[in-house]
Enzyme design. Sequence first.
Site, mmCIF file in Angstrom:
data_model
loop_
_atom_site.group_PDB
_atom_site.id
_atom_site.type_symbol
_atom_site.label_atom_id
_atom_site.label_comp_id
_atom_site.label_asym_id
_atom_site.label_seq_id
_atom_site.Cartn_x
_atom_site.Cartn_y
_atom_site.Cartn_z
ATOM 1 N N SER A 19 -83.063 -80.209 15.357
ATOM 2 C CA SER A 19 -82.647 -81.608 15.247
ATOM 3 C C SER A 19 -82.952 -82.173 13.862
ATOM 4 O O SER A 19 -84.023 -81.945 13.299
ATOM 5 C CB SER A 19 -83.344 -82.473 16.295
ATOM 6 O OG SER A 19 -83.023 -83.830 16.054
ATOM 7 N N THR A 68 -81.050 -86.147 23.211
ATOM 8 C CA THR A 68 -79.958 -85.227 22.926
ATOM 9 C C THR A 68 -79.838 -84.236 24.089
ATOM 10 O O THR A 68 -80.480 -84.429 25.132
ATOM 11 C CB THR A 68 -80.162 -84.576 21.533
ATOM 12 O OG1 THR A 68 -79.009 -83.802 21.241
ATOM 13 C CG2 THR A 68 -81.407 -83.730 21.434
ATOM 14 N N LYS A 72 -79.145 -86.794 28.028
ATOM 15 C CA LYS A 72 -78.492 -88.103 27.870
ATOM 16 C C LYS A 72 -78.110 -88.783 29.184
ATOM 17 O O LYS A 72 -78.009 -90.001 29.236
ATOM 18 C CB LYS A 72 -77.243 -87.968 26.991
ATOM 19 C CG LYS A 72 -77.550 -87.655 25.548
ATOM 20 C CD LYS A 72 -76.288 -87.674 24.700
ATOM 21 C CE LYS A 72 -76.586 -87.193 23.301
ATOM 22 N NZ LYS A 72 -75.470 -87.335 22.385
ATOM 23 N N ASP A 108 -73.515 -93.134 19.994
ATOM 24 C CA ASP A 108 -72.618 -92.035 19.608
ATOM 25 C C ASP A 108 -71.196 -92.524 19.304
ATOM 26 O O ASP A 108 -70.556 -92.053 18.361
ATOM 27 C CB ASP A 108 -72.547 -90.981 20.723
ATOM 28 C CG ASP A 108 -73.808 -90.135 20.790
ATOM 29 O OD1 ASP A 108 -74.511 -90.028 19.769
ATOM 30 O OD2 ASP A 108 -74.096 -89.577 21.870
ATOM 31 N N GLY A 136 -65.669 -82.599 26.870
ATOM 32 C CA GLY A 136 -67.071 -82.370 27.241
ATOM 33 C C GLY A 136 -67.927 -83.611 27.045
ATOM 34 O O GLY A 136 -67.420 -84.735 27.002
ATOM 35 N N ALA A 138 -69.616 -84.884 24.459
ATOM 36 C CA ALA A 138 -69.394 -85.725 23.275
ATOM 37 C C ALA A 138 -68.092 -86.514 23.392
ATOM 38 O O ALA A 138 -68.011 -87.651 22.937
ATOM 39 C CB ALA A 138 -69.358 -84.857 22.022
ATOM 40 N N GLY A 243 -68.303 -84.052 10.195
ATOM 41 C CA GLY A 243 -69.240 -84.299 11.298
ATOM 42 C C GLY A 243 -70.536 -84.969 10.860
ATOM 43 O O GLY A 243 -71.138 -85.723 11.616
HETATM 44 P P1 ATR Z 1 -70.144 -79.863 27.136
HETATM 45 O O1 ATR Z 1 -69.818 -80.796 26.004
HETATM 46 O O2 ATR Z 1 -69.781 -80.438 28.462
HETATM 47 O O3 ATR Z 1 -71.540 -79.321 27.074
HETATM 48 P P2 ATR Z 1 -68.954 -77.512 25.909
HETATM 49 O O4 ATR Z 1 -69.006 -76.193 26.550
HETATM 50 O O5 ATR Z 1 -69.778 -77.724 24.703
HETATM 51 O O6 ATR Z 1 -69.174 -78.609 27.028
HETATM 52 O O7 ATR Z 1 -67.451 -77.799 25.535
HETATM 53 C C1 ATR Z 1 -67.066 -78.992 25.007
HETATM 54 C C2 ATR Z 1 -65.569 -78.986 24.990
HETATM 55 O O8 ATR Z 1 -65.148 -77.901 24.177
HETATM 56 C C3 ATR Z 1 -64.931 -78.779 26.353
HETATM 57 O O9 ATR Z 1 -63.834 -79.634 26.417
HETATM 58 C C4 ATR Z 1 -64.525 -77.323 26.336
HETATM 59 O O10 ATR Z 1 -63.343 -77.035 27.067
HETATM 60 P P3 ATR Z 1 -63.356 -76.662 28.636
HETATM 61 O O11 ATR Z 1 -63.419 -77.951 29.365
HETATM 62 O O12 ATR Z 1 -62.101 -75.927 28.849
HETATM 63 O O13 ATR Z 1 -64.570 -75.789 28.834
HETATM 64 C C5 ATR Z 1 -64.188 -77.124 24.884
HETATM 65 N N1 ATR Z 1 -64.331 -75.725 24.493
HETATM 66 C C6 ATR Z 1 -65.458 -74.985 24.469
HETATM 67 N N2 ATR Z 1 -65.197 -73.738 24.034
HETATM 68 C C7 ATR Z 1 -63.854 -73.703 23.784
HETATM 69 C C8 ATR Z 1 -62.960 -72.684 23.323
HETATM 70 N N3 ATR Z 1 -63.390 -71.451 23.028
HETATM 71 N N4 ATR Z 1 -61.652 -73.011 23.200
HETATM 72 C C9 ATR Z 1 -61.196 -74.236 23.497
HETATM 73 N N5 ATR Z 1 -61.987 -75.237 23.940
HETATM 74 C C10 ATR Z 1 -63.289 -74.966 24.076
#
Ligand code: ATR
Length: 285
Positions: A19, A68, A72, A108, A136, A138, A243
Amino acid sequence: MQNKQTKICMVIGDPIKHSLSPKMHNAGYKFLGIDDEFFFSSAKIPKDKVKDFIKAMRLVGFRGVSCTIPNKVEVMKYLDEIDEIAQKIGAVNTIVNNNGVLKGYNTDWLGVVIPLEKILGSGGLEDKNVALIGAGGASRAIAFGLKEKGAKVTIYNRTLEKAEKLAKELKVKFASLSKIENVKNADIIINSTPLGMGKYIDETPVPKEFLHKNQICFDIVYSPEETKFLTDALSKGATIIKGKEMLVYQGLEQFKLYTGKNLPFEVMMGALKTKNLTIKNNMLK
Ligand code: ATR
């Protein structure tokens, strides 16, 4: 030098050692000459220890706590008050202790809205077509912020059901990632997936052919600083937002809540420059 009256703030999550919050906030205290009044630390707190941590926060009297992954949502159960926006988003990333009353906030969404309005002007998001990629953790705060500012949001996601669920909740549109060519018509494209970082470092959610110079492309991935998505966008003449800007703007809002003071953007951004940003997880999720 800290003393008995020093107000302690910290970030809690798991993992936590990558972090950047302690560095960002402590640089701010130093810049304003309040580093004897405030000190920012971090603690590795998994989800099942959040309840105990909040008890400790009350007992010890920590001034502020940033949350984080994965805390959250969990932390909301144990607070005395939750700000209306954080309630709507369904997640808290900032807790302020006001004389023993713990209130949760979410900054955020401001991390996305502020840099966009810096380019578009205040109110400039109204009626803009925004393609938000990812559904997801975020994406929730981002979609909320954009909607709040009157943007027309479409959530694109690999798993259509997840996009549908979030979109219906926020009353915005949704589409499958397989329909990504439609981002050609978007004014703003935001990546909130891990594509472009870690094991996906060479990937991008948007093929270059769909990007053009009238777009703003915003990646919430901050390590690497310039992802493939942003490099492609630059090569097409688009405006980019990195970012790191989201990270700093949400941090500045937290800083204000903890200290009551405004800090120049450059101070927190400068603190990030002194660190090699090799982080595996995006701590903003
Ligand atoms: P979270 O934010 O809930 O912890 P994450 O695994 O970090 O989830 O993924 C965040 C976003 O990135 C999600 O929308 C995820 O899509 P899915 O809902 O289909 O899982 C997307 N994501 C993660 N890996 C991906 C990849 N390889 N290709 C496309 N989208 C991806």
